[in-house]
Design a protein around this motif. Sequence first.
Motif, PDB file in Angstrom:
ATOM      1  N   LEU A 181      44.915  43.845  33.405  1.00 22.42           N
ATOM      2  CA  LEU A 181      45.416  45.034  34.099  1.00 22.42           C
ATOM      3  C   LEU A 181      45.565  44.758  35.593  1.00 22.42           C
ATOM      4  CD1 LEU A 181      43.256  47.783  32.335  1.00 22.42           C
ATOM      5  CD2 LEU A 181      45.637  47.171  31.867  1.00 22.42           C
ATOM      6  N   GLY A 182      44.617  44.006  36.156  1.00 22.59           N
ATOM      7  CA  GLY A 182      44.695  43.678  37.570  1.00 22.59           C
ATOM      8  C   GLY A 182      45.881  42.783  37.891  1.00 22.59           C
ATOM      9  N   LYS A 183      46.123  41.799  37.042  1.00 28.58           N
ATOM     10  CA  LYS A 183      47.253  40.887  37.267  1.00 28.58           C
ATOM     11  C   LYS A 183      48.586  41.629  37.205  1.00 28.58           C
ATOM     12  CE  LYS A 183      44.848  36.789  35.509  1.00 28.58           C
ATOM     13  NZ  LYS A 183      44.720  35.826  34.372  1.00 28.58           N
ATOM     14  N   ALA A 184      48.660  42.632  36.350  1.00 25.52           N
ATOM     15  CA  ALA A 184      49.888  43.421  36.258  1.00 25.52           C
ATOM     16  C   ALA A 184      50.167  44.141  37.573  1.00 25.52           C
ATOM     17  CB  ALA A 184      49.770  44.438  35.119  1.00 25.52           C
ATOM     18  N   GLU A 185      49.112  44.649  38.224  1.00 25.53           N
ATOM     19  CA  GLU A 185      49.292  45.309  39.522  1.00 25.53           C
ATOM     20  C   GLU A 185      49.595  44.289  40.615  1.00 25.53           C
ATOM     21  OE1 GLU A 185      49.529  48.434  40.026  1.00 25.53           O
ATOM     22  OE2 GLU A 185      48.896  49.112  38.032  1.00 25.53           O
ATOM     23  N   MET A 186      48.954  43.124  40.557  1.00 28.00           N
ATOM     24  CA  MET A 186      49.166  42.098  41.576  1.00 28.00           C
ATOM     25  C   MET A 186      50.562  41.503  41.510  1.00 28.00           C
ATOM     26  SD  MET A 186      45.371  40.316  41.272  1.00 28.00           S
ATOM     27  CE  MET A 186      45.517  39.130  42.589  1.00 28.00           C
ATOM     28  N   ALA A 187      51.177  41.611  40.332  1.00 30.52           N
ATOM     29  CA  ALA A 187      52.547  41.096  40.183  1.00 30.52           C
ATOM     30  C   ALA A 187      53.569  41.998  40.869  1.00 30.52           C
ATOM     31  CB  ALA A 187      52.884  40.955  38.702  1.00 30.52           C
ATOM     32  N   LYS A 188      53.166  43.232  41.174  1.00 31.99           N
ATOM     33  CA  LYS A 188      54.098  44.195  41.767  1.00 31.99           C
ATOM     34  C   LYS A 188      54.208  44.065  43.276  1.00 31.99           C
ATOM     35  CE  LYS A 188      52.992  47.605  38.169  1.00 31.99           C
ATOM     36  NZ  LYS A 188      52.370  48.937  37.911  1.00 31.99           N
ATOM     37  N   ARG A 189      53.130  43.572  43.919  1.00 34.03           N
ATOM     38  CA  ARG A 189      53.141  43.429  45.376  1.00 34.03           C
ATOM     39  C   ARG A 189      51.987  42.535  45.808  1.00 34.03           C
ATOM     40  NH1 ARG A 189      53.075  48.709  48.096  1.00 34.03           N
ATOM     41  NH2 ARG A 189      52.645  47.518  49.975  1.00 34.03           N
ATOM     42  N   ASP A 190      52.017  42.109  47.076  1.00 31.06           N
ATOM     43  CA  ASP A 190      50.946  41.295  47.626  1.00 31.06           C
ATOM     44  C   ASP A 190      49.852  42.201  48.197  1.00 31.06           C
ATOM     45  OD1 ASP A 190      52.214  38.892  47.049  1.00 31.06           O
ATOM     46  OD2 ASP A 190      53.351  38.922  48.932  1.00 31.06           O
ATOM     47  N   TYR A 191      48.608  41.851  47.926  1.00 29.64           N
ATOM     48  CA  TYR A 191      47.481  42.617  48.433  1.00 29.64           C
ATOM     49  C   TYR A 191      46.662  41.760  49.397  1.00 29.64           C
ATOM     50  CZ  TYR A 191      48.455  46.308  45.092  1.00 29.64           C
ATOM     51  OH  TYR A 191      49.055  47.337  44.401  1.00 29.64           O
ATOM     52  N   ASP A 192      46.167  42.394  50.458  1.00 28.49           N
ATOM     53  CA  ASP A 192      45.350  41.690  51.436  1.00 28.49           C
ATOM     54  C   ASP A 192      43.931  41.470  50.928  1.00 28.49           C
ATOM     55  OD1 ASP A 192      47.516  41.938  53.235  1.00 28.49           O
ATOM     56  OD2 ASP A 192      46.807  43.903  53.878  1.00 28.49           O
ATOM     57  N   HIS A 193      43.482  42.390  50.067  1.00 26.74           N
ATOM     58  CA  HIS A 193      42.079  42.348  49.662  1.00 26.74           C
ATOM     59  C   HIS A 193      41.902  43.110  48.359  1.00 26.74           C
ATOM     60  CE1 HIS A 193      38.044  41.219  51.082  1.00 26.74           C
ATOM     61  NE2 HIS A 193      37.581  42.339  50.543  1.00 26.74           N
ATOM     62  N   VAL A 194      40.822  42.776  47.635  1.00 28.12           N
ATOM     63  CA  VAL A 194      40.474  43.461  46.388  1.00 28.12           C
ATOM     64  C   VAL A 194      39.081  44.062  46.536  1.00 28.12           C
ATOM     65  CG1 VAL A 194      39.899  43.150  43.941  1.00 28.12           C
ATOM     66  CG2 VAL A 194      41.936  42.041  44.901  1.00 28.12           C
ATOM     67  N   VAL A 195      38.926  45.314  46.110  1.00 28.01           N
ATOM     68  CA  VAL A 195      37.624  45.986  46.133  1.00 28.01           C
ATOM     69  C   VAL A 195      37.178  46.263  44.701  1.00 28.01           C
ATOM     70  CG1 VAL A 195      36.402  48.116  46.729  1.00 28.01           C
ATOM     71  CG2 VAL A 195      37.939  47.051  48.390  1.00 28.01           C
ATOM     72  N   PHE A 196      35.983  45.817  44.371  1.00 26.87           N
ATOM     73  CA  PHE A 196      35.369  46.146  43.088  1.00 26.87           C
ATOM     74  C   PHE A 196      34.321  47.222  43.373  1.00 26.87           C
ATOM     75  CE2 PHE A 196      36.445  41.536  42.508  1.00 26.87           C
ATOM     76  CZ  PHE A 196      37.447  41.721  41.559  1.00 26.87           C
ATOM     77  N   ASP A 250      39.303  33.966  46.145  1.00 28.47           N
ATOM     78  CA  ASP A 250      38.202  33.316  46.853  1.00 28.47           C
ATOM     79  C   ASP A 250      37.193  34.377  47.278  1.00 28.47           C
ATOM     80  OD1 ASP A 250      39.420  30.812  46.634  1.00 28.47           O
ATOM     81  OD2 ASP A 250      40.577  31.118  48.482  1.00 28.47           O
ATOM     82  N   GLU A 251      36.005  33.926  47.720  1.00 30.19           N
ATOM     83  CA  GLU A 251      34.939  34.869  48.078  1.00 30.19           C
ATOM     84  C   GLU A 251      35.338  35.831  49.185  1.00 30.19           C
ATOM     85  OE1 GLU A 251      31.246  33.011  48.933  1.00 30.19           O
ATOM     86  OE2 GLU A 251      31.034  32.084  46.952  1.00 30.19           O
ATOM     87  N   ASP A 252      36.165  35.368  50.126  1.00 31.93           N
ATOM     88  CA  ASP A 252      36.546  36.232  51.245  1.00 31.93           C
ATOM     89  C   ASP A 252      37.707  37.161  50.910  1.00 31.93           C
ATOM     90  OD1 ASP A 252      38.482  34.286  51.041  1.00 31.93           O
ATOM     91  OD2 ASP A 252      38.609  33.886  53.194  1.00 31.93           O
ATOM     92  N   GLN A 253      38.179  37.111  49.677  1.00 34.96           N
ATOM     93  CA  GLN A 253      39.310  37.946  49.282  1.00 34.96           C
ATOM     94  C   GLN A 253      38.906  39.188  48.503  1.00 34.96           C
ATOM     95  OE1 GLN A 253      41.515  34.602  47.336  1.00 34.96           O
ATOM     96  NE2 GLN A 253      43.204  35.196  48.692  1.00 34.96           N
ATOM     97  N   TYR A 254      37.605  39.373  48.294  1.00 36.29           N
ATOM     98  CA  TYR A 254      37.175  40.563  47.559  1.00 36.29           C
ATOM     99  C   TYR A 254      35.831  41.065  48.075  1.00 36.29           C
ATOM    100  CZ  TYR A 254      33.863  37.763  44.743  1.00 36.29           C
ATOM    101  OH  TYR A 254      32.820  36.967  44.330  1.00 36.29           O
ATOM    102  N   THR A 255      35.559  42.334  47.792  1.00 37.95           N
ATOM    103  CA  THR A 255      34.322  42.988  48.199  1.00 37.95           C
ATOM    104  C   THR A 255      33.743  43.752  47.019  1.00 37.95           C
ATOM    105  OG1 THR A 255      35.026  43.259  50.504  1.00 37.95           O
ATOM    106  CG2 THR A 255      33.297  44.744  49.711  1.00 37.95           C
ATOM    107  N   THR A 256      32.433  43.667  46.851  1.00 34.29           N
ATOM    108  CA  THR A 256      31.719  44.463  45.851  1.00 34.29           C
ATOM    109  C   THR A 256      31.010  45.600  46.576  1.00 34.29           C
ATOM    110  OG1 THR A 256      31.373  42.582  44.364  1.00 34.29           O
ATOM    111  CG2 THR A 256      29.877  44.460  44.131  1.00 34.29           C
ATOM    112  N   SER A 257      31.215  46.833  46.114  1.00 38.95           N
ATOM    113  CA  SER A 257      30.620  47.981  46.783  1.00 38.95           C
ATOM    114  C   SER A 257      30.286  49.060  45.764  1.00 38.95           C
ATOM    115  CB  SER A 257      31.568  48.513  47.858  1.00 38.95           C
ATOM    116  OG  SER A 257      32.831  48.837  47.296  1.00 38.95           O
TER     117      SER A 257
END
Length: 347
Positions: A181-196, A250-257
Motif C-alpha cells: 500500500l505504501g509503494k502504491a502511494e510512493m509511486a504517485k509522487r516523491d516524498y521528503d519523509h515517512v512517518v510511522f 534509510d534511517e534518516d528518511q523515516y520517523t517513528t512516533s
Amino acid sequence: MPTPTSAKRRIGVLLVNLGTPDSPQTPDVRRYLNEFLTDARVIDMPAAVRYPLFQGIVVPLRAPKSAKIYQQLWTERGSPLLYHGLDLQRLVQEKLGPEYVVAFGMRYQKPSIEKALEELRDAAVDRIIVLPLFPQYAAASTGSVQEKVMEIVGKWWVVPSISFISTFTDDPGFIASFATLGKAEMAKRDYDHVVFSYHGIPERHVLKGSFKGYCQLGKCCNTYNKNNRYCYRAQCFETSRLLAKELGLDEDQYTTSFQSRLQSRLRDPWLQPYTDEVLKGMPAKGIKNVLAFSPAFVADCLETTIEVGLEFKELFEQAGGEHWQLVPSLNATPQWADAVTDMIRRN
C-alpha cells in the motif's frame, strides 16, 4: 471388519478487533466509551477511582465530542472498523475452507467476543485459535482480549484447546501487505519523509511489563529480542525498521512516533516522541511532503482516517507543510487476507 471412522475435526478461528459504537449518536458512543474506558487494562486505576472518574466525568464530557467525530467517519455501510472486520472474516473463511470456522468479534460492544465464541462452540470445533487484530502486543489491547476470552471460556463446562497469536509485529505477510500500500502511494509522487505513527500508551504500561527491568524507554528498543519481545515500544520500532527496509528507506528518511495520548487529562507521560509535535517541526527542516503510516491499526478507524488523515494533515499544513498523505489501512485487501490465513495455518 470395517474400521470405525470419526467425524472430521474442525478448527475454530476467532478474529477480534477493538470495538465501535452501534451508531455515531451520543448515547451509543457513550455506551461504547463507558465499556472501553472502564476496562482495568486500559485505565489501570483502582476501580473505586476509575468508575466514578470516567463514568461520572470523562465519558459524559467526551461522548458528545466523540459522536461528532464518528459522524465524520461513518459511511453508508456503517463503521469501517466493523464492516472491514466482517469482510476480512468472509475472505479468510473462503481461503481456509470448510475445515475451519471463522468468527469475528469486538472487545467492546457488538458483535461481542462472547457471541463469536458461542458460534464456535455451536459448530463443535475441536480447538480455537484467537487472533487479536493488533500487530503489536499491548496489555491494554491484545492482553485485554486474551483476558476476556479466558473469562468467558472458563465458564464453559467443556473447555477446548485454545491458542493465541499474541503479536504479528514482524510477520512477513503483515509487513509486505502494508509495504504494498505504501509503494502504491510512493509511486504517485516523491516524498521528503515517512512517518510511522503508532497508538500511544502510558510509559508505565511498558515499564510494568518489562522483563526483569530490561526496559529503559530508550536504546533498548534499537534491537528486537527475547527480552523485549512483548514490549509495545520495541515492537513498534521493529515494525518501522522492517517496513522501512521493505520500502527502501534509510534511517534518516523515516520517523517513528506515537499518537492519541490522554496525557492532558491524566497528567501521565505517554510514549514519545509525539506525532503531533514531530510533524509541526518538519516544515522548518525542509520536510514539506510526508507519507504517513498507521501500522498499529489493520482497519480504518478514528485514529487513522480522522486523526492521522485529517487532523495531522491540518496541523502539518498550518506549520508550513505542503502535502500530507495517509497510507490506507490493510482493511480486507486480498494480500492481507492471505497473510492472516498464513498466520492461522502456521499456528
